[in-house]
Write a protein that holds these residues in place. Structure first.
Motif, PDB file in Angstrom:
ATOM      1  N   LEU A 183      -9.391   4.491 -12.075  1.00  0.00           N
ATOM      2  CA  LEU A 183      -9.038   4.780 -10.691  1.00  0.00           C
ATOM      3  C   LEU A 183      -7.527   4.993 -10.574  1.00  0.00           C
ATOM      4  O   LEU A 183      -6.758   4.305 -11.236  1.00  0.00           O
ATOM      5  N   PRO A 184      -7.093   5.920  -9.717  1.00  0.00           N
ATOM      6  CA  PRO A 184      -5.656   6.069  -9.471  1.00  0.00           C
ATOM      7  C   PRO A 184      -5.092   4.809  -8.817  1.00  0.00           C
ATOM      8  O   PRO A 184      -5.815   4.041  -8.169  1.00  0.00           O
ATOM      9  N   VAL A 185      -3.799   4.623  -8.955  1.00  0.00           N
ATOM     10  CA  VAL A 185      -3.168   3.435  -8.404  1.00  0.00           C
ATOM     11  C   VAL A 185      -3.276   3.403  -6.888  1.00  0.00           C
ATOM     12  O   VAL A 185      -3.471   2.340  -6.289  1.00  0.00           O
ATOM     13  N   TRP A 186      -3.192   4.571  -6.228  1.00  0.00           N
ATOM     14  CA  TRP A 186      -3.259   4.580  -4.770  1.00  0.00           C
ATOM     15  C   TRP A 186      -4.638   4.165  -4.280  1.00  0.00           C
ATOM     16  O   TRP A 186      -4.770   3.536  -3.224  1.00  0.00           O
ATOM     17  N   VAL A 187      -5.697   4.481  -5.037  1.00  0.00           N
ATOM     18  CA  VAL A 187      -7.045   4.040  -4.672  1.00  0.00           C
ATOM     19  C   VAL A 187      -7.158   2.521  -4.829  1.00  0.00           C
ATOM     20  O   VAL A 187      -7.749   1.832  -3.982  1.00  0.00           O
TER      21      VAL A 187
ATOM     22  N   LEU B 145       0.832  -1.211   0.000  1.00  0.00           N
ATOM     23  CA  LEU B 145       0.000   0.000   0.000  1.00  0.00           C
ATOM     24  C   LEU B 145       0.858   1.249   0.000  1.00  0.00           C
ATOM     25  O   LEU B 145       0.666   2.160  -0.815  1.00  0.00           O
ATOM     26  N   PHE B 146       1.841   1.320   0.888  1.00  0.00           N
ATOM     27  CA  PHE B 146       2.665   2.522   0.971  1.00  0.00           C
ATOM     28  C   PHE B 146       3.608   2.640  -0.226  1.00  0.00           C
ATOM     29  O   PHE B 146       3.883   3.750  -0.691  1.00  0.00           O
ATOM     30  N   THR B 147       4.086   1.507  -0.749  1.00  0.00           N
ATOM     31  CA  THR B 147       5.014   1.573  -1.882  1.00  0.00           C
ATOM     32  C   THR B 147       4.313   2.055  -3.146  1.00  0.00           C
ATOM     33  O   THR B 147       4.712   3.051  -3.763  1.00  0.00           O
ATOM     34  N   LEU B 148       3.243   1.356  -3.552  1.00  0.00           N
ATOM     35  CA  LEU B 148       2.543   1.720  -4.790  1.00  0.00           C
ATOM     36  C   LEU B 148       1.847   3.071  -4.653  1.00  0.00           C
ATOM     37  O   LEU B 148       1.828   3.874  -5.592  1.00  0.00           O
ATOM     38  N   GLY B 149       1.256   3.302  -3.470  1.00  0.00           N
ATOM     39  CA  GLY B 149       0.585   4.586  -3.270  1.00  0.00           C
ATOM     40  C   GLY B 149       1.545   5.754  -3.345  1.00  0.00           C
ATOM     41  O   GLY B 149       1.244   6.792  -3.941  1.00  0.00           O
ATOM     42  N   SER B 150       2.728   5.600  -2.756  1.00  0.00           N
ATOM     43  CA  SER B 150       3.719   6.679  -2.786  1.00  0.00           C
ATOM     44  C   SER B 150       4.202   6.934  -4.204  1.00  0.00           C
ATOM     45  O   SER B 150       4.353   8.084  -4.621  1.00  0.00           O
TER      46      SER B 150
ATOM     47  N   SER C 174      -4.739   0.460  -4.529  1.00  0.00           N
ATOM     48  CA  SER C 174      -3.968  -0.121  -3.425  1.00  0.00           C
ATOM     49  C   SER C 174      -4.800  -0.176  -2.147  1.00  0.00           C
ATOM     50  O   SER C 174      -4.788  -1.181  -1.422  1.00  0.00           O
ATOM     51  N   ILE C 175      -5.548   0.891  -1.870  1.00  0.00           N
ATOM     52  CA  ILE C 175      -6.397   0.903  -0.666  1.00  0.00           C
ATOM     53  C   ILE C 175      -7.500  -0.134  -0.783  1.00  0.00           C
ATOM     54  O   ILE C 175      -7.811  -0.856   0.183  1.00  0.00           O
ATOM     55  N   LEU C 176      -8.125  -0.239  -1.955  1.00  0.00           N
ATOM     56  CA  LEU C 176      -9.173  -1.244  -2.156  1.00  0.00           C
ATOM     57  C   LEU C 176      -8.636  -2.647  -1.931  1.00  0.00           C
ATOM     58  O   LEU C 176      -9.273  -3.488  -1.276  1.00  0.00           O
ATOM     59  N   THR C 177      -7.441  -2.914  -2.469  1.00  0.00           N
ATOM     60  CA  THR C 177      -6.838  -4.240  -2.282  1.00  0.00           C
ATOM     61  C   THR C 177      -6.548  -4.508  -0.814  1.00  0.00           C
ATOM     62  O   THR C 177      -6.791  -5.615  -0.314  1.00  0.00           O
ATOM     63  N   PHE C 178      -6.041  -3.498  -0.118  1.00  0.00           N
ATOM     64  CA  PHE C 178      -5.745  -3.663   1.312  1.00  0.00           C
ATOM     65  C   PHE C 178      -7.014  -3.974   2.101  1.00  0.00           C
ATOM     66  O   PHE C 178      -7.027  -4.852   2.971  1.00  0.00           O
TER      67      PHE C 178
ATOM     68  N   VAL D 106     -18.627  -2.305   0.811  1.00  0.00           N
ATOM     69  CA  VAL D 106     -18.519  -1.132  -0.063  1.00  0.00           C
ATOM     70  C   VAL D 106     -17.287  -1.258  -0.972  1.00  0.00           C
ATOM     71  O   VAL D 106     -17.358  -0.989  -2.181  1.00  0.00           O
ATOM     72  N   ALA D 107     -16.163  -1.669  -0.398  1.00  0.00           N
ATOM     73  CA  ALA D 107     -14.951  -1.843  -1.207  1.00  0.00           C
ATOM     74  C   ALA D 107     -15.155  -2.917  -2.271  1.00  0.00           C
ATOM     75  O   ALA D 107     -14.665  -2.784  -3.403  1.00  0.00           O
ATOM     76  N   LEU D 108     -15.857  -3.986  -1.926  1.00  0.00           N
ATOM     77  CA  LEU D 108     -16.117  -5.045  -2.901  1.00  0.00           C
ATOM     78  C   LEU D 108     -16.963  -4.539  -4.057  1.00  0.00           C
ATOM     79  O   LEU D 108     -16.684  -4.841  -5.234  1.00  0.00           O
ATOM     80  N   LEU D 109     -17.995  -3.755  -3.762  1.00  0.00           N
ATOM     81  CA  LEU D 109     -18.857  -3.219  -4.825  1.00  0.00           C
ATOM     82  C   LEU D 109     -18.071  -2.273  -5.736  1.00  0.00           C
ATOM     83  O   LEU D 109     -18.219  -2.317  -6.968  1.00  0.00           O
TER      84      LEU D 109
END
Length: 587
Positions: free
Chosen positions: A292-296, A266-271, A298-302, A341-344
């Motif tokens: 979607l941006p890559v950081w978003v 999350l921190f690597t790809l988001g940064s 990453s958060i969804l995956t987390f 919500v993240a799944l949807l």
């Protein structure tokens, strides 16, 4: 001249002269007199002292024929200490200042059999490192279930490390000086612990006997078979509890490892996305056309992966201890709501990503080429060195991001297949088919139409671009170009070496392989494409079935088989009789 005597110290035989023997005997008798009157403890102490003296003498006696002399005994006594140097009464051992042994020696690594869970390796390492044994055992759990090597290293140490059996070995394990005082102190402590355990056991048994309900026991005696069944049931329950604890530890280790990996990702790809360092994705298989941006992402995956593993972590804690407090119903429902919500969101944008390549489409352009059939046409594949990052021009299925001459980012690809066929009339023409994908058939055709590729006829040279450029947002789609060049009868061509990897399934009379056709002259005849300067080694013998191709030359036998819709297979038999088979992509 002195008489020699054979003695046994700690299971080791020595030759000792008479004077040294008398001094050693007097020394041991003095030690025996200085000890307490308890014969059991005294004999055990003397046995350990003799074993230690035997070890010291073994270090001095290098030859079995060597005789122990008085000087050797004096040196051993200096190490062990004299009986009068120690206060060996009970008062000294009850003083708090003597609660631990003097640390004068480096510790030795043994297995501690008196405090073991499996083989005593952990407790032995704890003594050696002077740490609490619980940290060593936790380290073995991490090494076993986190990294895997613990399952191999622990059994090896179990086999290789000796167990501390004698009092001297136990003192060495704890780093204490092996002398009379410490040996007696160690044995007294062990005897005291044993007597306490025996006394407690006797008191417990006496209490049970005193308070026993003999009538009840009499009734139980009548139902011995029921007791057996109950005992077996308890055994199975205990086994299941042990297995459950093991599963709990495994769940905790897997959950913690996964959550830590997700946090790092999350921190690597988001940064990288925040600072616009997307170079890591440019030449990889990671395509993001979801919007979607890559950081978003990453958060969804987390959230999608991390929350289930958090619940697995909590489950592992509950398995290990029933006293573990729950996070509460409100927290559970909140996490579940966030996960849904993240799944949807992931389903919506994931579907959008997949739909970008749901349909196939193509655009075909045909153009006549005017050229004198009496001249030789040279065919080349060319690259644009101003925008290309490739060191060598050849067909490649992967694309990369480049900056074109207009300073715009484009997709650069060499996924081009070139074929040469006989024209159905007296003219030469080129047919270029560009293929792409999209969210609809029309969108796929539009994407194909946006592919940029060119060629030109300059004098007697026909140059085709060995690359094409596509829009950056079409990176997730599969795009390629098919070039079909139709030649009239009698037309002679020379295939430049640059065409070598781009030639694709070109039929010819001699059956020359595509990779061997470059740097040769061919003429289109009524019978087919004919090689004018191919060597015998490059000419193949074809069967009536064009799906079977066999080539026999000085290098051996080469057989190529291709069935419709199947992969192309090759079998090679070299001069040494070695058979090599491989498959080629027939697409």
């Amino acid at each position: 001249m002195n008489k020699t005597i054979n003695i046994n110290l700690g299971g080791v035989f020595f030759h000792i002269d008479e004077i040294a023997y008398q001094k050693l005997k007097s020394y041991l008798d003095a030690i025996r007199r200085s000890l307490s009157d308890d014969p059991k403890g005294r004999d055990e102490i003397i046995t350990d002292i003799e074993s230690r003296i035997g070890e010291l003498l073994s270090d001095k006696v290098k030859d079995v024929r060597q005789v122990v002399n008085q000087q050797d005994i004096d040196e051993v006594i200096d190490v062990m200490g004299k009986p009068e140097d120690y206060m060996v009464d009970d008062e000294i051992f009850s003083d708090d200042s003597y609660s631990s042994y003097t640390r004068k020696r480096p510790r030795k690594l043994y297995r501690d059999g008196s405090d073991r869970f499996l083989g005593g390796v952990s407790s032995g390492m704890a003594h050696y490192l002077n740490v609490d044994v619980i940290w060593i055992r936790l380290g073995w759990l991490v090494a076993a279930f986190g990294f895997g090597f613990g399952f191999i290293v622990y059994p090896l140490l179990w086999i290789l490390l000796p167990e501390a059996n004698t009092t001297a070995e136990k003192l060495e394990m704890e780093g204490a000086e092996v002398n009379i005082s410490n040996i007696e102190k160690k044995i007294r402590d062990e005897i005291t612990d044993a007597s306490h355990r025996v006394k407690n056991g006797i008191d417990e048994v006496s209490e049970k006997v005193k308070n026993a309900d003999y009538k009840k026991y009499g009734e139980r005696a009548k139902s011995g078979s029921q007791d057996l069944v109950d005992t077996l049931g308890k055994i199975f329950v205990t086994l299941f509890m042990i297995i459950g604890k093991f599963i709990g530890v495994l769940l905790i280790i897997v959950a913690v490892s996964t959550i830590l990996a997700l946090l790092i990702g999350l921190f690597t790809l988001g940064s990288l996305d925040f600072i616009h360092e997307d170079w890591i994705f440019q030449n990889s298989m990671i395509y993001n056309n979801s919007g979607l941006p890559v950081w978003v992402i990453s958060i969804l995956t987390f959230v999608l992966v991390g929350i289930p593993f958090f619940f697995l972590f909590a489950l592992g804690l509950r398995i290990l201890s029933n006293n573990t407090k729950s996070i509460g119903k409100t927290a559970k429902l909140s996490l579940l709501g966030v996960w849904i919500v993240a799944l949807l969101v992931a389903i919506f944008f994931g579907t959008r990503q997949v739909m970008n390549s749901a349909y196939d489409g193509s655009i075909t352009n045909t153009q006549e080429l005017y050229f004198d059939t009496t001249d030789t046409l040279e065919i080349k594949m060319v690259d644009n060195q101003l925008i290309s990052n490739r060191s060598e021009l050849k067909r490649h299925w992967r694309s990369e991001i480049i900056v074109d001459t207009d300073n715009q980012e484009k997709l650069y690809s060499n996924n081009i297949r070139f074929n040469i066929l006989a024209s159905d009339n007296e003219t030469m023409y080129a047919k270029v088919r560009k293929e792409s994908q999209g969210r609809s058939r029309k969108d796929a055709r539009d994407n194909a139409d946006l592919i940029s590729h060119g060629y030109e006829l300059d004098g007697d040279a026909l140059r085709f671009d060995g690359y094409f450029l596509a829009e950056l947002n079409n990176r997730s789609t599969e795009q390629r170009i098919y070039i079909d060049l139709y030649l009239p009868e009698g037309q002679t061509v020379y295939l430049d070496n640059s065409t070598r990897s781009f030639l694709y399934d070109v039929d010819n009379i001699q059956g020359v392989y595509d990779n061997d056709m470059a740097k040769h002259h061919f003429q289109m005849t009524r019978e087919g494409f004919n090689c004018l300067d191919c060597s015998d080694d490059e000419v193949n013998t074809w069967s009536d079935d064009d799906s079977f191709n066999m080539k026999i030359n000085g290098e051996g036998v080469h057989i190529e088989i291709q069935e419709e819709g199947q992969e192309k297979s090759e079998v090679k038999i070299d001069g040494s009789g070695v058979v090599v088979t491989k498959a080629k992509d027939s697409v």
